[in-house]
Design an enzyme around this catalytic site. Structure first.
Site, PDB file in Angstrom:
ATOM      1  N   SER A 117       0.872  -1.176   0.000  1.00  0.00           N
ATOM      2  CA  SER A 117       0.000   0.000   0.000  1.00  0.00           C
ATOM      3  C   SER A 117       0.902   1.216   0.000  1.00  0.00           C
ATOM      4  CB  SER A 117      -0.873  -0.006   1.257  1.00  0.00           C
ATOM      5  OG  SER A 117      -1.266   1.325   1.562  1.00  0.00           O
ATOM      6  N   HIS A 120      -1.568  -1.899  -4.165  1.00  0.00           N
ATOM      7  CA  HIS A 120      -2.839  -1.662  -3.467  1.00  0.00           C
ATOM      8  C   HIS A 120      -2.978  -0.148  -3.309  1.00  0.00           C
ATOM      9  CE1 HIS A 120      -5.957  -2.580  -0.384  1.00  0.00           C
ATOM     10  NE2 HIS A 120      -5.470  -1.514   0.232  1.00  0.00           N
ATOM     11  N   ASP A 145      -5.092   3.035  -2.118  1.00  0.00           N
ATOM     12  CA  ASP A 145      -6.141   3.377  -1.150  1.00  0.00           C
ATOM     13  C   ASP A 145      -6.828   4.676  -1.525  1.00  0.00           C
ATOM     14  OD1 ASP A 145      -5.896   1.280   0.936  1.00  0.00           O
ATOM     15  OD2 ASP A 145      -3.835   2.032   1.055  1.00  0.00           O
ATOM     16  N   MET A 199      -9.628   7.292  -0.493  1.00  0.00           N
ATOM     17  CA  MET A 199     -10.425   7.719   0.671  1.00  0.00           C
ATOM     18  C   MET A 199     -11.094   9.045   0.339  1.00  0.00           C
ATOM     19  SD  MET A 199      -7.837   6.917   3.782  1.00  0.00           S
ATOM     20  CE  MET A 199      -6.840   5.421   3.851  1.00  0.00           C
ATOM     21  N   HIS A 212      -8.584   0.031  -3.487  1.00  0.00           N
ATOM     22  CA  HIS A 212      -9.325  -0.127  -2.224  1.00  0.00           C
ATOM     23  C   HIS A 212     -10.178   1.119  -2.047  1.00  0.00           C
ATOM     24  CE1 HIS A 212      -9.215  -0.736   2.437  1.00  0.00           C
ATOM     25  NE2 HIS A 212     -10.428  -0.815   1.924  1.00  0.00           N
ATOM     26  N   MET A 221     -12.390   3.226  -0.293  1.00  0.00           N
ATOM     27  CA  MET A 221     -12.975   3.600   1.003  1.00  0.00           C
ATOM     28  C   MET A 221     -13.798   4.863   0.784  1.00  0.00           C
ATOM     29  SD  MET A 221      -9.677   2.687   3.329  1.00  0.00           S
ATOM     30  CE  MET A 221      -8.559   2.752   1.954  1.00  0.00           C
ATOM     31  N   MET A 273     -10.553  -6.427   6.594  1.00  0.00           N
ATOM     32  CA  MET A 273      -9.757  -5.334   7.169  1.00  0.00           C
ATOM     33  C   MET A 273      -9.247  -5.734   8.555  1.00  0.00           C
ATOM     34  SD  MET A 273      -9.439  -2.883   5.023  1.00  0.00           S
ATOM     35  CE  MET A 273      -8.644  -1.696   6.095  1.00  0.00           C
ATOM     36  N   ASP A 282      -5.583  -6.480   5.222  1.00  0.00           N
ATOM     37  CA  ASP A 282      -5.078  -5.111   5.018  1.00  0.00           C
ATOM     38  C   ASP A 282      -5.149  -4.356   6.337  1.00  0.00           C
ATOM     39  OD1 ASP A 282      -4.399  -2.613   4.065  1.00  0.00           O
ATOM     40  OD2 ASP A 282      -6.332  -2.251   3.073  1.00  0.00           O
TER      41      ASP A 282
HETATM   42  O1  LIG Z   1      -6.558   0.569   3.785  1.00  0.00           O
HETATM   43  C1  LIG Z   1      -5.679   1.017   4.469  1.00  0.00           C
HETATM   44  C2  LIG Z   1      -5.996   1.902   5.621  1.00  0.00           C
HETATM   45  O2  LIG Z   1      -7.354   2.085   5.694  1.00  0.00           O
HETATM   46  C3  LIG Z   1      -4.233   0.714   4.116  1.00  0.00           C
HETATM   47  O3  LIG Z   1      -4.194  -0.128   2.988  1.00  0.00           O
HETATM   48  C4  LIG Z   1      -3.511   0.031   5.237  1.00  0.00           C
HETATM   49  O4  LIG Z   1      -3.616   0.719   6.415  1.00  0.00           O
HETATM   50  C5  LIG Z   1      -2.056  -0.253   4.866  1.00  0.00           C
HETATM   51  O5  LIG Z   1      -1.150   0.409   5.653  1.00  0.00           O
HETATM   52  P1  LIG Z   1      -0.414  -0.257   6.925  1.00  0.00           P
HETATM   53  O6  LIG Z   1       0.165  -1.576   6.486  1.00  0.00           O
HETATM   54  O7  LIG Z   1       0.592   0.753   7.299  1.00  0.00           O
HETATM   55  O8  LIG Z   1      -1.486  -0.460   7.978  1.00  0.00           O
HETATM   56 FE   LIG Z   2      -6.166  -0.490   1.967  1.00  0.00          FE
END
Ligand SMILES: O=C(CO)[C@H](O)[C@H](O)COP(=O)(O)O
Ligand SMILES: [Fe+2]
Length: 228
Positions: free
Chosen positions: A10, A35, A37, A39, A70, A72, A141, A175
């Site tokens: 990510s 990946h 993200d 948001m 992903h 969100m 998650m 994740d």
């Molecule tokens: O979806 C996510 C947060 O909502 C990220 O993909 C996830 O947090 C990855 O980062 P880390 O490995 O540092 O937690």
């Molecule tokens: Fe994510």
């Protein structure tokens, strides 16, 4: 057993001013996919980027890296076509964000992308199960979505184990807070697609960490196939 171990960094915790270069660096270090993200500041209390950024990344790093989006976001329906046009390969939406998962799954497929379905920590795996036969990947998650660098929630592992027992060939992604300290738990439970943000992106030797994560998951998959 059709699934294999795949590691998807990510890039949330990377230097966002150098996103294209950071994506290339992760692929050079052995990542299987990226990946990304997304948001929206509404579904989660944070904002990242949308399809214009994905389109630029696709142009800059070429056609090969697999983009797992992903999403969100609230109303995930509205970004299916723009994300497909931008070059996304998989559209992973949250079950909590839609009232009509069946229709959304159909729209994603018709747009030519693979379908991922994510659940937040408070959502039960039984709520995801009715859709499992229609999706390519389930995302469990292991932190509350919204921020990188949070602590891995070990109590999500029963969800992964249950999904693996019920859907032996489904791609199952974890994740949030996944890295060398938590990967054994994820692998034992049956996850095969591993998202790792801060543990990979912010370390001195991403290549070694990616290789370690992949080895642990590959060995668990092999053991599972021998035990069957
Ligand atoms: O979806 C996510 C947060 O909502 C990220 O993909 C996830 O947090 C990855 O980062 P880390 O490995 O540092 O937690
Ligand atoms: Fe994510």
């Amino acid at each position: 057993m059709a699934y294999t171990a795949k590691i998807g960094p990510s890039i949330l915790s990377s230097d966002l001013s150098q996103l294209g270069r950071e994506c290339e660096r992760m692929m050079e270090c052995g990542a299987d996919y990226l990946h990304l993200d997304v948001m929206d500041g509404h579904f989660v209390p944070n904002i990242t980027f949308g399809h214009p950024m994905v389109e630029c990344l696709r142009h800059s790093i070429g056609p090969d890296p697999f983009f797992d989006m992903h999403m969100m976001v609230s109303r995930p329906e509205q970004w299916v076509k723009p994300m497909a046009a931008a070059g996304a390969n998989q559209y992973t939406f949250h079950l909590e964000a839609t009232t009509n998962p069946g229709n959304l799954i159909k729209e994603i497929r018709e747009s030519g992308m693979k379908v991922g379905l994510a659940i937040k920590p408070g959502t039960t795996v039984e709520e995801l199960a009715p859709w499992a036969g229609q999706i390519d990947m389930a995302l469990v998650m292991t932190v509350e979505p919204g921020f990188g660098g949070q602590k891995f929630m070990d109590d999500m592992m029963p969800k992964v184990s249950w999904l693996r027992s019920q859907f032996p060939s489904l791609d199952i992604e974890v994740d949030g807070g996944v890295g060398p300290d938590s990967i054994h738990r994820c692998a034992e439970a049956g996850a095969n697609m591993i998202v790792s943000g801060s543990a990979v992106v912010s370390c001195d030797d991403p290549r070694s960490v990616i290789a370690l994560l992949k080895n642990v998951v590959s060995e668990a998959i092999q053991k599972r196939s021998l035990d069957r």
